[in-house]
Scaffold this active site. Structure first.
Site, mmCIF file in Angstrom:
data_model
loop_
_atom_site.group_PDB
_atom_site.id
_atom_site.type_symbol
_atom_site.label_atom_id
_atom_site.label_comp_id
_atom_site.label_asym_id
_atom_site.label_seq_id
_atom_site.Cartn_x
_atom_site.Cartn_y
_atom_site.Cartn_z
ATOM 1 N N ASP A 107 0.833 -1.199 0.000
ATOM 2 C CA ASP A 107 0.000 0.000 0.000
ATOM 3 C C ASP A 107 0.872 1.255 0.000
ATOM 4 O OD1 ASP A 107 0.526 0.966 2.710
ATOM 5 O OD2 ASP A 107 -0.727 -0.665 3.439
ATOM 6 N N ILE A 108 0.255 2.387 -0.193
ATOM 7 C CA ILE A 108 0.986 3.633 -0.408
ATOM 8 C C ILE A 108 1.890 3.995 0.766
ATOM 9 C CG2 ILE A 108 -0.872 5.106 0.501
ATOM 10 C CD1 ILE A 108 -0.139 7.107 -1.786
#
Length: 319
Positions: A107-108
């Site tokens: 994820d980011i």
């Protein structure tokens, strides 16, 4: 012998098998002029088109390649982001035939080891739960961690998408006065935000998350964030053997350029720094274009009529 259409497309480097299944469902693939459906099998002589473009069958026998990327926080694991945010595909090298497929996602806000390959079958097997490829993460947890919590996390916790657990949890030495504690955890799945959700199930917050190992491949400690390196045949074939694939006998890697010496690391850092400058300029342009589009889309506001008596016209003397 016939093979599933999604497998043929994956082997040709068009995308991962899961991605190809979605494309087939969306009607983007045709076989001999007919829209394909899930379950379609091909012999090899058919004309396969992807979005109307004829599949180049020479791509089906390409040399398997894998690269290791040290993902920084703030990058999306997608090819294109509608909000103009940087993606992991922005920095990896171009490929002449096929395309790079990300092996799983981060994820980011997660950094660390991310693998890419041009072999769709290898990518699919590495991601499939049945092969139980182990992932290891370094995680910084905010809050007081009780022994009972660790026992629950290793025994199994029920999440919204099913039960999950850590195979191992290993604490790192920490400052007694700090509210943050580092752990190394392992698991064999790659569900969305699984590591974070497991800790959150115990009322704890993950303040930092780094993937440090995938299978037997550890993140190269000297590899700068935002940089990549290609795996040699020995490393590549370890991955292939771990998911019951035949070994690769050829490589496009120049073995003279595999060592991470001081000169190569310096070049990597300069390249990453240059890319950041280009990236920030591109983000500024995207933001300006988005603001301009939003302004143009706004309806024109009508001026409200003036209340009260109409003002008298000024004479030249009064000006």
């Amino acid at each position: 012998m016939s093979e599933k259409l999604q497998k043929v497309l994956a082997n040709a480097g068009v995308g991962s098998r899961r991605e190809m299944e979605k494309w087939i469902e969306q009607g983007r693939i045709s076989v001999d002029g007919h829209i394909a459906t899930l379950g379609t099998r091909v012999e090899g002589s058919e004309q396969i088109r992807v979005d109307g473009h004829l599949l180049d069958k020479s791509n089906q026998k390409q040399i398997c390649r894998v690269i290791m990327y040290n993902k920084p926080e703030g990058e999306m694991c997608t090819r294109h982001d509608p909000e103009g945010r940087p993606t992991v595909f922005d920095r990896i090298p171009r490929i002449k035939t096929g395309r790079w497929i990300a092996v799983g996602r981060l994820d980011i806000n997660t950094s660390g080891l991310l693998l890419f390959t041009n072999d769709g079958e290898l990518a699919n097997r590495l991601m499939h739960p049945k092969h139980e490829v182990e992932r290891e993460y370094a995680v910084r947890v905010f809050g007081t961690v009780e022994p009972a919590m660790l026992t629950k996390l290793k025994k199994g916790v029920k999440l919204e998408d099913g039960e999950a657990k850590f195979l191992t949890i290993r604490p790192r030495p920490a400052d007694d006065e700090s509210l943050n504690q580092w752990y190394n955890v392992t698991l064999t799945e790659g569900r969305n935000r699984e590591v974070r959700r497991l800790w959150e199930s115990q009322g704890l917050q993950v303040s930092r998350l780094i993937r440090v190992r995938y299978g037997n491949l550890e993140l190269e400690k000297r590899l700068p964030q935002g940089a990549w390196l290609e795996l040699d045949l020995e490393q590549l074939n370890y991955l292939r053997k771990s998911v019951q694939l035949d070994v690769e006998t050829e490589t496009m890697l120049d073995e003279r350029k595999t060592k991470l010496d001081h000169v190569r690391i310096s070049r990597m850092r300069r390249s990453v720094k240059k890319h950041k400058v280009i990236q920030s300029k591109g983000a500024a342009v995207h933001k300006a274009e988005k603001a301009a589009a939003a302004t143009a889309a706004k309806p024109a506001t009508k001026r409200k009529p003036r209340k009260g008596p109409k003002p008298k016209a000024r004479t030249r003397e009064g000006q």
